[in-house]
Scaffold this motif. Sequence first.
Motif, PDB file in Angstrom:
ATOM      1  N   ARG A  99       0.829  -1.202   0.000  1.00  0.00           N
ATOM      2  CA  ARG A  99       0.000   0.000   0.000  1.00  0.00           C
ATOM      3  C   ARG A  99       0.868   1.258   0.000  1.00  0.00           C
ATOM      4  NH1 ARG A  99      -5.473   0.820   1.546  1.00  0.00           N
ATOM      5  NH2 ARG A  99      -5.900   2.799   2.628  1.00  0.00           N
ATOM      6  N   GLU A 100       1.924   1.246   0.808  1.00  0.00           N
ATOM      7  CA  GLU A 100       2.837   2.385   0.877  1.00  0.00           C
ATOM      8  C   GLU A 100       3.593   2.564  -0.437  1.00  0.00           C
ATOM      9  OE1 GLU A 100       3.654   1.855   5.691  1.00  0.00           O
ATOM     10  OE2 GLU A 100       5.159   1.238   4.223  1.00  0.00           O
ATOM     11  N   LYS A 101       3.974   1.443  -1.057  1.00  0.00           N
ATOM     12  CA  LYS A 101       4.688   1.515  -2.328  1.00  0.00           C
ATOM     13  C   LYS A 101       3.826   2.127  -3.431  1.00  0.00           C
ATOM     14  CE  LYS A 101       7.743  -2.476  -1.583  1.00  0.00           C
ATOM     15  NZ  LYS A 101       8.097  -3.828  -2.052  1.00  0.00           N
ATOM     16  N   ILE A 102       2.583   1.682  -3.546  1.00  0.00           N
ATOM     17  CA  ILE A 102       1.712   2.179  -4.603  1.00  0.00           C
ATOM     18  C   ILE A 102       1.398   3.654  -4.383  1.00  0.00           C
ATOM     19  CG2 ILE A 102      -0.573   2.001  -5.655  1.00  0.00           C
ATOM     20  CD1 ILE A 102       1.289  -0.246  -6.458  1.00  0.00           C
ATOM     21  N   ALA A 103       1.146   4.048  -3.140  1.00  0.00           N
ATOM     22  CA  ALA A 103       0.878   5.462  -2.855  1.00  0.00           C
ATOM     23  C   ALA A 103       2.093   6.322  -3.212  1.00  0.00           C
ATOM     24  CB  ALA A 103       0.512   5.638  -1.376  1.00  0.00           C
ATOM     25  N   SER A 104       3.274   5.861  -2.845  1.00  0.00           N
ATOM     26  CA  SER A 104       4.506   6.597  -3.170  1.00  0.00           C
ATOM     27  C   SER A 104       4.696   6.693  -4.671  1.00  0.00           C
ATOM     28  CB  SER A 104       5.719   5.897  -2.541  1.00  0.00           C
ATOM     29  OG  SER A 104       5.635   5.872  -1.140  1.00  0.00           O
TER      30      SER A 104
ATOM     31  N   LEU B  33      -7.363   1.014  -2.791  1.00  0.00           N
ATOM     32  CA  LEU B  33      -7.282   2.476  -2.723  1.00  0.00           C
ATOM     33  C   LEU B  33      -8.516   3.114  -3.361  1.00  0.00           C
ATOM     34  CD1 LEU B  33      -3.498   3.006  -3.617  1.00  0.00           C
ATOM     35  CD2 LEU B  33      -4.566   3.207  -1.366  1.00  0.00           C
ATOM     36  N   ARG B  34      -9.010   2.495  -4.438  1.00  0.00           N
ATOM     37  CA  ARG B  34     -10.225   3.018  -5.082  1.00  0.00           C
ATOM     38  C   ARG B  34     -11.441   2.836  -4.174  1.00  0.00           C
ATOM     39  NH1 ARG B  34     -14.258   0.640  -7.517  1.00  0.00           N
ATOM     40  NH2 ARG B  34     -13.187  -1.368  -7.593  1.00  0.00           N
ATOM     41  N   GLN B  35     -11.562   1.678  -3.571  1.00  0.00           N
ATOM     42  CA  GLN B  35     -12.709   1.414  -2.707  1.00  0.00           C
ATOM     43  C   GLN B  35     -12.682   2.276  -1.451  1.00  0.00           C
ATOM     44  OE1 GLN B  35     -12.345  -2.845  -2.170  1.00  0.00           O
ATOM     45  NE2 GLN B  35     -13.615  -3.301  -3.965  1.00  0.00           N
ATOM     46  N   SER B  36     -11.498   2.683  -1.041  1.00  0.00           N
ATOM     47  CA  SER B  36     -11.362   3.563   0.127  1.00  0.00           C
ATOM     48  C   SER B  36     -11.616   5.024  -0.217  1.00  0.00           C
ATOM     49  CB  SER B  36      -9.948   3.425   0.721  1.00  0.00           C
ATOM     50  OG  SER B  36      -9.710   2.096   1.152  1.00  0.00           O
ATOM     51  N   GLY B  37     -11.868   5.319  -1.483  1.00  0.00           N
ATOM     52  CA  GLY B  37     -12.138   6.692  -1.900  1.00  0.00           C
ATOM     53  C   GLY B  37     -10.905   7.561  -2.025  1.00  0.00           C
ATOM     54  N   LEU B  38      -9.729   6.930  -2.105  1.00  0.00           N
ATOM     55  CA  LEU B  38      -8.485   7.700  -2.177  1.00  0.00           C
ATOM     56  C   LEU B  38      -8.088   8.015  -3.613  1.00  0.00           C
ATOM     57  CD1 LEU B  38      -6.404   5.841   0.554  1.00  0.00           C
ATOM     58  CD2 LEU B  38      -7.772   7.918   0.789  1.00  0.00           C
ATOM     59  N   ILE B  39      -8.477   7.143  -4.530  1.00  0.00           N
ATOM     60  CA  ILE B  39      -8.165   7.356  -5.936  1.00  0.00           C
ATOM     61  C   ILE B  39      -9.376   6.990  -6.783  1.00  0.00           C
ATOM     62  CG2 ILE B  39      -5.710   6.850  -5.615  1.00  0.00           C
ATOM     63  CD1 ILE B  39      -6.206   4.126  -6.974  1.00  0.00           C
TER      64      ILE B  39
ATOM     65  N   ARG C 259      -5.305   6.759 -16.683  1.00  0.00           N
ATOM     66  CA  ARG C 259      -5.120   7.880 -15.760  1.00  0.00           C
ATOM     67  C   ARG C 259      -5.699   7.526 -14.385  1.00  0.00           C
ATOM     68  NH1 ARG C 259      -8.153  12.544 -17.610  1.00  0.00           N
ATOM     69  NH2 ARG C 259      -9.595  10.931 -18.344  1.00  0.00           N
ATOM     70  N   VAL C 260      -5.100   8.087 -13.361  1.00  0.00           N
ATOM     71  CA  VAL C 260      -5.540   7.862 -11.989  1.00  0.00           C
ATOM     72  C   VAL C 260      -5.720   9.216 -11.309  1.00  0.00           C
ATOM     73  CG1 VAL C 260      -4.988   6.857  -9.743  1.00  0.00           C
ATOM     74  CG2 VAL C 260      -4.327   5.653 -11.854  1.00  0.00           C
ATOM     75  N   GLU C 261      -6.916   9.480 -10.826  1.00  0.00           N
ATOM     76  CA  GLU C 261      -7.166  10.723 -10.103  1.00  0.00           C
ATOM     77  C   GLU C 261      -6.881  10.512  -8.623  1.00  0.00           C
ATOM     78  OE1 GLU C 261     -10.590  14.181  -9.495  1.00  0.00           O
ATOM     79  OE2 GLU C 261     -11.052  12.362 -10.643  1.00  0.00           O
ATOM     80  N   LEU C 262      -6.078  11.389  -8.067  1.00  0.00           N
ATOM     81  CA  LEU C 262      -5.740  11.323  -6.639  1.00  0.00           C
ATOM     82  C   LEU C 262      -6.763  12.163  -5.882  1.00  0.00           C
ATOM     83  CD1 LEU C 262      -1.853  11.768  -6.940  1.00  0.00           C
ATOM     84  CD2 LEU C 262      -3.254   9.719  -7.286  1.00  0.00           C
ATOM     85  N   LEU C 263      -7.711  11.478  -5.245  1.00  0.00           N
ATOM     86  CA  LEU C 263      -8.827  12.172  -4.603  1.00  0.00           C
ATOM     87  C   LEU C 263      -8.462  12.710  -3.230  1.00  0.00           C
ATOM     88  CD1 LEU C 263     -11.665   9.637  -5.542  1.00  0.00           C
ATOM     89  CD2 LEU C 263     -11.104  11.800  -6.680  1.00  0.00           C
ATOM     90  N   GLU C 264      -7.598  12.022  -2.527  1.00  0.00           N
ATOM     91  CA  GLU C 264      -7.207  12.420  -1.167  1.00  0.00           C
ATOM     92  C   GLU C 264      -5.684  12.425  -1.079  1.00  0.00           C
ATOM     93  OE1 GLU C 264      -9.173  13.467   1.113  1.00  0.00           O
ATOM     94  OE2 GLU C 264     -11.131  12.925   0.268  1.00  0.00           O
ATOM     95  N   ILE C 265      -5.093  13.511  -1.569  1.00  0.00           N
ATOM     96  CA  ILE C 265      -3.629  13.560  -1.661  1.00  0.00           C
ATOM     97  C   ILE C 265      -2.973  13.519  -0.285  1.00  0.00           C
ATOM     98  CG2 ILE C 265      -1.669  14.989  -2.374  1.00  0.00           C
ATOM     99  CD1 ILE C 265      -3.283  15.864  -4.776  1.00  0.00           C
ATOM    100  N   ASP C 266      -3.529  14.230   0.685  1.00  0.00           N
ATOM    101  CA  ASP C 266      -2.933  14.223   2.029  1.00  0.00           C
ATOM    102  C   ASP C 266      -2.958  12.824   2.627  1.00  0.00           C
ATOM    103  OD1 ASP C 266      -2.371  16.912   1.911  1.00  0.00           O
ATOM    104  OD2 ASP C 266      -4.185  17.530   2.988  1.00  0.00           O
ATOM    105  N   ALA C 267      -4.050  12.108   2.416  1.00  0.00           N
ATOM    106  CA  ALA C 267      -4.145  10.746   2.931  1.00  0.00           C
ATOM    107  C   ALA C 267      -3.142   9.835   2.231  1.00  0.00           C
ATOM    108  CB  ALA C 267      -5.567  10.218   2.751  1.00  0.00           C
ATOM    109  N   LEU C 268      -2.981  10.031   0.938  1.00  0.00           N
ATOM    110  CA  LEU C 268      -2.005   9.229   0.203  1.00  0.00           C
ATOM    111  C   LEU C 268      -0.585   9.527   0.680  1.00  0.00           C
ATOM    112  CD1 LEU C 268      -3.515   9.500  -3.387  1.00  0.00           C
ATOM    113  CD2 LEU C 268      -3.331   7.406  -2.016  1.00  0.00           C
ATOM    114  N   ARG C 269      -0.306  10.779   0.988  1.00  0.00           N
ATOM    115  CA  ARG C 269       1.018  11.127   1.511  1.00  0.00           C
ATOM    116  C   ARG C 269       1.248  10.440   2.862  1.00  0.00           C
ATOM    117  NH1 ARG C 269       0.101  16.930  -0.104  1.00  0.00           N
ATOM    118  NH2 ARG C 269       1.184  17.214  -2.102  1.00  0.00           N
ATOM    119  N   SER C 270       0.239  10.429   3.688  1.00  0.00           N
ATOM    120  CA  SER C 270       0.368   9.776   4.993  1.00  0.00           C
ATOM    121  C   SER C 270       0.649   8.283   4.820  1.00  0.00           C
ATOM    122  CB  SER C 270      -0.905   9.977   5.814  1.00  0.00           C
ATOM    123  OG  SER C 270      -1.095  11.347   6.143  1.00  0.00           O
ATOM    124  N   ILE C 271      -0.055   7.674   3.872  1.00  0.00           N
ATOM    125  CA  ILE C 271       0.173   6.257   3.613  1.00  0.00           C
ATOM    126  C   ILE C 271       1.607   6.037   3.114  1.00  0.00           C
ATOM    127  CG2 ILE C 271      -0.443   4.316   2.106  1.00  0.00           C
ATOM    128  CD1 ILE C 271      -3.319   5.383   2.151  1.00  0.00           C
ATOM    129  N   ALA C 272       2.035   6.868   2.169  1.00  0.00           N
ATOM    130  CA  ALA C 272       3.378   6.745   1.600  1.00  0.00           C
ATOM    131  C   ALA C 272       4.463   6.878   2.669  1.00  0.00           C
ATOM    132  CB  ALA C 272       3.583   7.783   0.511  1.00  0.00           C
TER     133      ALA C 272
END
Length: 255
Positions: free
Chosen positions: A175-180, A226-232, A239-252
Amino acid sequence: MQQRHSPFDIGRIAGLSPAQERERGEAGSPCGACSVRHLTFCAPLGEEEFDHVTRIVQNVELHPGDPLFDEGEEATHLYSVTAGAVKVYKLLPDGRRQIIGFLFAGDFLGLAADESYAYSAEAVTHASLCRFPRRKLEALLERFPRMERRLLGMASHELAVAQEQMLLLGRKTAREKIASFLLTLGQRSAYRGQAANPVSVPMSRNDIGDYLGLTTETVSRTFTQLRQSGLIALLPAGRVELLEIDALRSIAEGS
């Protein structure tokens, strides 16, 4: 060029179409219409320096899946990506493939400490590249120090990217790898003057897995989570839309 240029080979930089001499623009330069010059090693060059570069450059066009060069092949040319995406990889002793980087417009590849390429390169999408005869370009680097300094700076950046990949492979969860990975692609798009969000992800899930040290199934499952969690959001055309960038940064960051 002497061995002192060996630091350029950092082990990361991922049917070759016949090279064609580039058409000359209104100013008489084969590179006059280049839209990514500000990203390439040509950026700091004055007119005299740039004129010498245009005399040796050729254009290469690749279709998806076309090889550019193979690991161990004589390193006769160096390349600058001007459009599309290229992957560089090494084959491991057990036959597995380790992708060591994805290159986009402005990236340089083919630098080698010895006479052979340290990795293989293949087009991910339709790609355009400038091709430079190695010996002729080395002679220009000796003559024009600004070109050499620019390449050294690019090599230093690639070393930092390689170190970041080592962190991705060694210490992070899937999860951290994909977010990064998604955040890094966005940052690289912004650097090229393109939209950072949605992120363009032209490579396959298999390629992403070979880059991040994950199975294809794990990559697909993590994207779905990540899609089901509403993050992307997964959009058409890769193309991939980053819906919650701050959350993705925290995961990364593993927090």
